[in-house]
Design a protein around this motif. Structure first.
Motif: not given
Length: 242
Positions: A119, A121, A163, A165, A194
């Motif tokens: 992924y 995020s 989060r 990232m 995400t």
């Protein structure tokens, strides 16, 4: 890097640094993150001992660092300042709040989703609002329903700014030049893949929230104006009518 905006958080910082040191240390021992990983506190013009504590933590442990803003700029701009400072030196960035309503226990799962599952995020969302005033919960749910009906931005109900990232996603976020930044909308707007992690609401470990009803209301208006043309359309129609 972990980027943590702080405004008058002297009551929670001792527990926050303790838990982060423990969790980050575990990840370093397992060689999941680099030994030179950092926790960067962004002091958003605090009026208490927040910056003094950040300075002390930095002097005693290289894990912690700090950025001191010249005055209070608001949570979203403090987060932006942190991202702008660290993004060139890292492969991944985590944004989180200082009050431990963003559980550090989720960090290993977030890391695994990026490294092992591919992924871009990993975002978090609350599936309950236990401990929150009912009227605040009601208006929060209404806001998410309204903005998702009038906007193309992907804004998930209960989403947090907590989060993880990749560098590529941070680059895209920083390329957006909004002055009044609505991060939840920006995160969804840039469109990276995400994964969402759901968790039960966690109350603050100490102190009081800096987000009163009025601030949340203004913040929600910024989100609607920034990510929907409906307000402009309504204004145009009223102008024509009058």
């Amino acid at each position: 890097y972990l980027v943590i905006p702080c405004y008058n958080e002297e009551e929670v910082l001792p527990e926050t640094t303790k838990r982060l040191k423990e969790k980050m240390g575990t990840l370093m021992k397992k060689k999941k993150i680099a030994k030179d990983s950092k926790v960067i506190f962004v002091n958003d013009g605090s009026k208490d001992r927040t910056w003094e504590l950040i300075t002390q933590y930095h002097q005693t442990d290289s894990l912690f660092g700090g950025i001191n803003l010249s005055r209070n700029r608001g949570h979203q701009n403090a987060l932006l300042a942190g991202l702008m400072t660290v993004y060139e030196d890292c492969d991944m960035v985590i944004s989180m709040d200082a009050d431990l309503q963003d559980p550090p226990a989720l960090l290993p799962k977030m890391y695994d989703a990026i490294v092992e599952e591919g992924y871009d995020s990993v975002a978090t969302r609350r599936v309950s609002r236990v401990g929150e005033p009912p009227i605040r919960s009601f208006f929060a749910r209404m806001f998410y329903k309204i903005i998702n009906k009038i906007s193309n931005a992907d804004i998930v109900d209960g989403a947090r700014d907590y989060r993880l990232m990749t560098r590529q996603m941070v680059d895209a976020i920083l390329s957006m030049g909004e002055y009044n930044r609505f991060s939840k909308g920006i995160f969804g707007w840039v469109g990276f893949q995400t994964k969402w992690l759901a968790y039960e609401n966690v109350e603050r470990v100490a102190g009081e929230t800096k987000w009163n009803f009025w601030k949340l209301f203004l913040y929600s208006l910024e989100g609607i104006v920034a990510f929907s043309t409906v307000p402009l359309t309504i204004a145009s129609l009223f102008g024509i009518l009058f």
